[in-house]
Design a protein around this motif. Structure first.
Motif, PDB file in Angstrom:
ATOM      1  N   GLN A  91       0.817  -1.213   0.000  1.00 34.69           N
ATOM      2  CA  GLN A  91       0.000   0.000   0.000  1.00 34.69           C
ATOM      3  C   GLN A  91       0.851   1.263   0.000  1.00 34.69           C
ATOM      4  O   GLN A  91       0.450   2.287  -0.555  1.00 34.69           O
ATOM      5  N   SER A  92       2.032   1.161   0.602  1.00 29.82           N
ATOM      6  CA  SER A  92       2.878   2.359   0.656  1.00 29.82           C
ATOM      7  C   SER A  92       3.667   2.557  -0.644  1.00 29.82           C
ATOM      8  O   SER A  92       4.370   3.547  -0.786  1.00 29.82           O
ATOM      9  N   LEU A 113      -4.142  -7.420  -3.462  1.00 24.00           N
ATOM     10  CA  LEU A 113      -3.674  -6.061  -3.223  1.00 24.00           C
ATOM     11  C   LEU A 113      -2.655  -5.654  -4.291  1.00 24.00           C
ATOM     12  O   LEU A 113      -2.728  -4.554  -4.854  1.00 24.00           O
ATOM     13  N   LEU A 117      -3.157  -2.655  -7.032  1.00 18.54           N
ATOM     14  CA  LEU A 117      -2.281  -1.481  -6.942  1.00 18.54           C
ATOM     15  C   LEU A 117      -1.225  -1.446  -8.049  1.00 18.54           C
ATOM     16  O   LEU A 117      -0.474  -0.477  -8.160  1.00 18.54           O
TER      17      LEU A 117
END
Lengths: 344, 344
Positions: A91-92, A113, A117
């Motif tokens: 996520q980062s 995820l 992303l």
């Protein structure tokens, strides 16, 4: 090439209890410190690299592209806490890279995820390329392969030390990784032991493709022709690599196979002879250029004597990459194989 | 064991143009005629086995359990017409078995049909078992492995001939298949060249497990230690098999590698010596018990002379399984290794 991991790296140490548990991270930092921006540790972690502790956001701000799992979880299963941290890394903005048996890409939460992303997950133990059987075609450029009396005798370390020394001299040389730790260090490579057996020699061919005539591919060896579990992998790698030069690796004090206590290790002479014989099936000019002994645990004098004996026996330089460095092998490589290649 | 195909078989010849195209079917019928109830051919098929042409329903009525694809499609892709026939076979009550590169289970129509009907699809080229690295543990019972100077020199044929001869004598012997045609003939086995390289020796261990002390596993060899594309597979198989006895196979008139015209084949002596050396790493008692030469194309006199020369050279019986049968090797096996094992 099957795998390509993007540096710079943030090294994930989690709750590592000792250096051995985190040997992947230590290896990566030792050989590629310029590519490591920091470490990520849980509060109870008992080891530290000479790197700043960074939060995910800070690591990204400092340019990190990939979080590398630098240890194996005790027990094998990935703790949920790790998964949460790995998810947060995605996520980062980081890709993930891991040499674990458990595929990160096999954990649905992480896989979904990453997909949503647009991040990559590199499970470097599992090759993703399409391979074929070896063609046996001779390739341009020069190749060195580390071979050994056994597994875990310092083949990767030796080859990385050769790369460092050759690059210091301005020579054109690339480490070619064939195992998970090596791939994380190199950022690329093929875990040959996870390739379909029919295609091992072909995978080794793709690992060291045609190159400039003065370029050296320095290929990480795997296993040993004398290790009954893995000799086939070693032979496929040897044949696909078509090495011009072999370096024979051995742990000085080891006399029996590390996995089978009733199996005597071969002598250095026997090991060199069999590897050369097999190598010459595909490259008649293959030569032994050095012996690399791990002399850990020996006194300075014992080590010196052991190294001298190996040199006398095999008529090539012998080194301990940690104790003596590998300069003498690079000298020999330059004289012996360099000239041979130029004349040929 | 990874694969287990249920006889009796209906052999699918489709539109085969010649015997070579249908060699799987011919091999299966030659070695296991008692398990073949009939053949299934399209009208334009140009070859025939000595078997009745049966419709699917008739084959099932006569006890057939599995339709075996006995040829490879020209071009590689499976024609839609074949898929229709294979689907009809599933519907009529048959399982499917195939040694093709294209997985039948990868064709959605067939996969779904098999699942809904509770039928099995055996893509024998692709092992389905879970394997591990070889343990190198010695197993009870006796083992023979066919090794060769090259690929396609008669290793499978030789081992099947040995099985037939040994069973005729009332000896306890089982053919252990390591390639797709062999697996279809045996109904079980592991295609070792499709196993992850790390696990080839382990897969070979599962193929010939502990057995009665007088039982012989007769193991189909693959490739050659002298074939640069596949030597690793051959070595992993050799180490996992831990053979007590080796039979050396060669095509009498072949002097260069079948895939690489500039690669000379090893002499019989060299090939025997290297295989014995590698085998003795895991089984110090390994012995050469025979030479099997494919003398096709030689006159009777040339063949006799060639066989005699091989016997003189290697001091073991030499045979052509087609021309002379393999009795002399079984005699030798019984005398040499049988006694050795009994004394040991």
């Amino acid at each position: 090439m099957a795998t390509s991991v993007k540096p710079p790296y943030l090294l994930f140490l989690a709750d590592a209890e000792d250096r051995l548990a985190a040997k992947t991270a230590f290896g990566l930092h030792y050989w590629r410190s310029e590519q490591c921006v920091g470490q990520l540790r849980f509060p109870e972690c008992r080891v530290s690299l000479d790197l700043p502790d960074l939060l995910l956001e800070d690591a990204v701000a400092q340019g990190a592209r990939t979080l590398v799992v630098g240890l194996a979880p005790a027990g094998g299963q990935l703790p949920q806490r790790w998964v949460s941290t790995l998810a947060a890394a995605l996520q980062s903005g980081l890709d993930l890279a891991s040499g674990l048996h458990t595929r990160l890409s096999g954990i649905p939460q992480l896989a979904e995820l990453a997909r949503s992303l647009g991040r990559k997950i590199h499970d470097v133990r599992y090759p993703t390329g399409e391979f074929t059987a070896g063609s046996s075609r001779r390739r341009s450029g020069k190749r060195l392969l580390a071979v050994g009396t056994d597994c875990a005798v310092g083949k990767m370390f030796t080859v990385l030390a050769l790369e460092r020394e050759m690059r210091t001299r301005g020579l054109s040389a690339d480490f070619r990784a064939t195992g998970q730790t090596g791939i994380l260090i190199a950022g690329a490579g093929v875990a040959v032991d996870a390739v379909i057996s029919d295609f091992v020699s072909g995978a080794a061919e793709t690992l060291s493709p045609d190159n400039d005539s003065h370029h050296w591919d320095l290929i990480e060896g795997q296993g040993s022709l004398f290790h009954p579990s893995y000799a086939g992998v070693s032979l496929g790698l040897l044949h696909g690599s078509q090495p011009d030069a072999l370096v024979l690796c051995h742990e000085a004090v080891r006399v029996v196979n590390g996995d089978f206590a009733d199996l005597k290790l071969p002598s250095l002479t026997e090991c060199a002879e069999l590897n050369l014989r097999m190598a010459r099936m595909v490259n008649p000019g293959a030569q032994l250029v050095g012996v690399s002994l791990n002399t850990y645990g020996l006194s300075e004098e014992e080590a010196r004597r052991t190294l001298a004996e190996a040199s006398d026996l095999l008529e090539v330089p012998s080194v301990d990459p940690v104790r003596t460095g590998v300069k003498s092998i690079v000298d020999r490589l330059d004289q012996q194989v360099g000239r041979t290649a130029a004349i040929a």
